[in-house]
Design a protein around this motif. Structure first.
Motif, mmCIF file in Angstrom:
data_model
loop_
_atom_site.group_PDB
_atom_site.id
_atom_site.type_symbol
_atom_site.label_atom_id
_atom_site.label_comp_id
_atom_site.label_asym_id
_atom_site.label_seq_id
_atom_site.Cartn_x
_atom_site.Cartn_y
_atom_site.Cartn_z
ATOM 1 N N LYS A 150 0.868 -1.180 0.000
ATOM 2 C CA LYS A 150 0.000 0.000 0.000
ATOM 3 C C LYS A 150 0.901 1.224 0.000
ATOM 4 C CE LYS A 150 -3.204 -2.574 2.881
ATOM 5 N NZ LYS A 150 -3.860 -2.670 4.193
ATOM 6 N N VAL A 151 0.640 2.162 -0.916
ATOM 7 C CA VAL A 151 1.516 3.320 -1.087
ATOM 8 C C VAL A 151 0.692 4.610 -1.110
ATOM 9 C CG1 VAL A 151 3.154 4.432 -2.668
ATOM 10 C CG2 VAL A 151 3.151 1.949 -2.432
ATOM 11 N N ASN A 152 1.145 5.601 -0.341
ATOM 12 C CA ASN A 152 0.623 6.961 -0.506
ATOM 13 C C ASN A 152 1.301 7.514 -1.747
ATOM 14 O OD1 ASN A 152 -0.868 6.936 1.911
ATOM 15 N ND2 ASN A 152 0.953 7.469 3.077
ATOM 16 N N TYR A 153 0.560 7.643 -2.832
ATOM 17 C CA TYR A 153 1.154 7.995 -4.121
ATOM 18 C C TYR A 153 1.308 9.500 -4.307
ATOM 19 C CZ TYR A 153 2.029 7.861 -9.135
ATOM 20 O OH TYR A 153 2.583 8.021 -10.380
ATOM 21 N N GLU A 185 -12.428 8.058 -7.572
ATOM 22 C CA GLU A 185 -12.081 7.298 -8.776
ATOM 23 C C GLU A 185 -11.219 6.112 -8.399
ATOM 24 O OE1 GLU A 185 -9.871 9.889 -11.349
ATOM 25 O OE2 GLU A 185 -11.463 11.396 -11.414
ATOM 26 N N VAL A 186 -11.362 5.042 -9.154
ATOM 27 C CA VAL A 186 -10.474 3.891 -9.044
ATOM 28 C C VAL A 186 -10.001 3.577 -10.453
ATOM 29 C CG1 VAL A 186 -10.228 1.470 -8.379
ATOM 30 C CG2 VAL A 186 -11.738 2.977 -7.047
ATOM 31 N N THR A 187 -8.684 3.603 -10.649
ATOM 32 C CA THR A 187 -8.131 3.300 -11.968
ATOM 33 C C THR A 187 -7.106 2.181 -11.838
ATOM 34 O OG1 THR A 187 -6.511 5.073 -11.692
ATOM 35 C CG2 THR A 187 -8.486 5.603 -12.925
ATOM 36 N N GLU A 188 -7.042 1.377 -12.868
ATOM 37 C CA GLU A 188 -6.072 0.294 -12.878
ATOM 38 C C GLU A 188 -4.705 0.857 -13.247
ATOM 39 O OE1 GLU A 188 -5.741 -4.313 -14.457
ATOM 40 O OE2 GLU A 188 -7.441 -3.068 -15.057
ATOM 41 N N VAL A 189 -3.682 0.431 -12.523
ATOM 42 C CA VAL A 189 -2.294 0.777 -12.821
ATOM 43 C C VAL A 189 -1.518 -0.533 -12.889
ATOM 44 C CG1 VAL A 189 -2.407 3.060 -11.744
ATOM 45 C CG2 VAL A 189 -1.717 1.097 -10.365
ATOM 46 N N ALA A 190 -0.319 -0.505 -13.412
ATOM 47 C CA ALA A 190 0.474 -1.729 -13.530
ATOM 48 C C ALA A 190 0.600 -2.410 -12.169
ATOM 49 C CB ALA A 190 1.856 -1.414 -14.099
ATOM 50 N N TYR A 201 -4.202 -1.018 -8.333
ATOM 51 C CA TYR A 201 -5.209 0.023 -8.521
ATOM 52 C C TYR A 201 -4.775 1.307 -7.823
ATOM 53 C CZ TYR A 201 -8.394 -3.643 -10.035
ATOM 54 O OH TYR A 201 -8.979 -4.686 -10.716
ATOM 55 N N GLN A 202 -5.167 2.407 -8.434
ATOM 56 C CA GLN A 202 -4.978 3.708 -7.806
ATOM 57 C C GLN A 202 -6.345 4.267 -7.420
ATOM 58 O OE1 GLN A 202 -2.091 6.746 -9.147
ATOM 59 N NE2 GLN A 202 -3.897 8.001 -9.584
ATOM 60 N N PHE A 203 -6.446 4.721 -6.183
ATOM 61 C CA PHE A 203 -7.658 5.343 -5.675
ATOM 62 C C PHE A 203 -7.416 6.848 -5.571
ATOM 63 C CE2 PHE A 203 -10.205 1.909 -3.370
ATOM 64 C CZ PHE A 203 -9.596 0.861 -4.040
ATOM 65 N N ALA A 204 -8.312 7.640 -6.134
ATOM 66 C CA ALA A 204 -8.326 9.084 -5.922
ATOM 67 C C ALA A 204 -9.412 9.331 -4.875
ATOM 68 C CB ALA A 204 -8.629 9.823 -7.211
ATOM 69 N N LEU A 221 -4.057 10.410 -3.355
ATOM 70 C CA LEU A 221 -3.875 9.312 -4.297
ATOM 71 C C LEU A 221 -3.186 8.159 -3.589
ATOM 72 C CD1 LEU A 221 -2.566 11.398 -7.340
ATOM 73 C CD2 LEU A 221 -4.928 10.681 -6.864
ATOM 74 N N TYR A 222 -3.813 7.017 -3.625
ATOM 75 C CA TYR A 222 -3.313 5.827 -2.925
ATOM 76 C C TYR A 222 -3.244 4.678 -3.913
ATOM 77 C CZ TYR A 222 -4.645 8.702 1.020
ATOM 78 O OH TYR A 222 -4.764 9.743 1.907
ATOM 79 N N ARG A 223 -2.163 3.927 -3.838
ATOM 80 C CA ARG A 223 -2.019 2.764 -4.714
ATOM 81 C C ARG A 223 -1.976 1.488 -3.881
ATOM 82 N NH1 ARG A 223 1.547 4.195 -10.059
ATOM 83 N NH2 ARG A 223 0.044 5.732 -10.843
ATOM 84 N N PHE A 224 -2.641 0.496 -4.426
ATOM 85 C CA PHE A 224 -2.717 -0.832 -3.810
ATOM 86 C C PHE A 224 -2.231 -1.833 -4.847
ATOM 87 C CE2 PHE A 224 -5.903 1.811 -1.798
ATOM 88 C CZ PHE A 224 -5.768 1.508 -0.472
ATOM 89 N N TYR A 225 -1.216 -2.609 -4.475
ATOM 90 C CA TYR A 225 -0.636 -3.589 -5.389
ATOM 91 C C TYR A 225 -0.895 -4.999 -4.889
ATOM 92 C CZ TYR A 225 1.864 0.445 -7.253
ATOM 93 O OH TYR A 225 2.183 1.671 -7.791
ATOM 94 N N ALA A 226 -1.262 -5.878 -5.826
ATOM 95 C CA ALA A 226 -1.550 -7.270 -5.482
ATOM 96 C C ALA A 226 -0.259 -8.073 -5.434
ATOM 97 C CB ALA A 226 -2.509 -7.885 -6.487
#
Length: 150
Positions: A86-89, A114-119, A122-125, A145-150
């Protein structure tokens, strides 16, 4: 109350209002620690006697201290299960609307805009509003902006 969602459900979370965090009192000790951490010892933050006769009638928290509380409040409001990282983007549009006086209590509302797919994830606005108890205007409005990586 924390909203907990599964990673697979991330795309459907856009538009979700997560409600309000718990209240947090902004103490002089917290302000002083932030001043030490950032080397910002301006009197309006750290000198209660001088600040009492200043423009706000009391010492105020640093704007960036108040903004940094979004991290604490965000973790109170939301968790996404099934992720490895989990990253504070970053932040989009931040406004310091009202000063937070020492002794005031603040809390945050968060809406997943918003939720957008990133490599790799997902990125949450997230539209975030920090309010001051009894205040007529918010302390801060921002989009985190927060990113969650699987």
């Amino acid at each position: 109350m924390t909203t907990i969602a599964a990673y697979a459900d991330a795309p459907s979370l856009a538009g979700t209002d997560l409600g309000w965090s718990e209240w947090l009192e902004v103490t002089q000790d917290r302000v002083n620690l932030f001043a030490d951490a950032t080397d910002d010892h301006q009197w309006i933050h750290v000198d209660p006697a001088r600040a009492a006769s200043g423009p706000f009638g009391a010492p105020i928290a640093h704007g960036f201290l108040s903004l940094s509380l979004t991290v604490k409040f965000w973790s109170e409001l939301f968790d996404l299960e099934g992720v490895t990282t989990k990253v504070n983007y970053g932040l989009d549009k931040v406004r310091f609307v009202s000063p937070v006086k020492v002794g005031a209590r603040v809390r945050m509302n968060a809406v997943i805009a918003e939720v957008t797919e990133v490599a790799g994830g997902y990125q949450f606005a997230v539209d975030q509003t920090i309010e001051i108890e009894g205040g007529s205007k918010p302390a801060i409005v921002a989009r985190g902006l927060y990113r969650f990586y699987a």
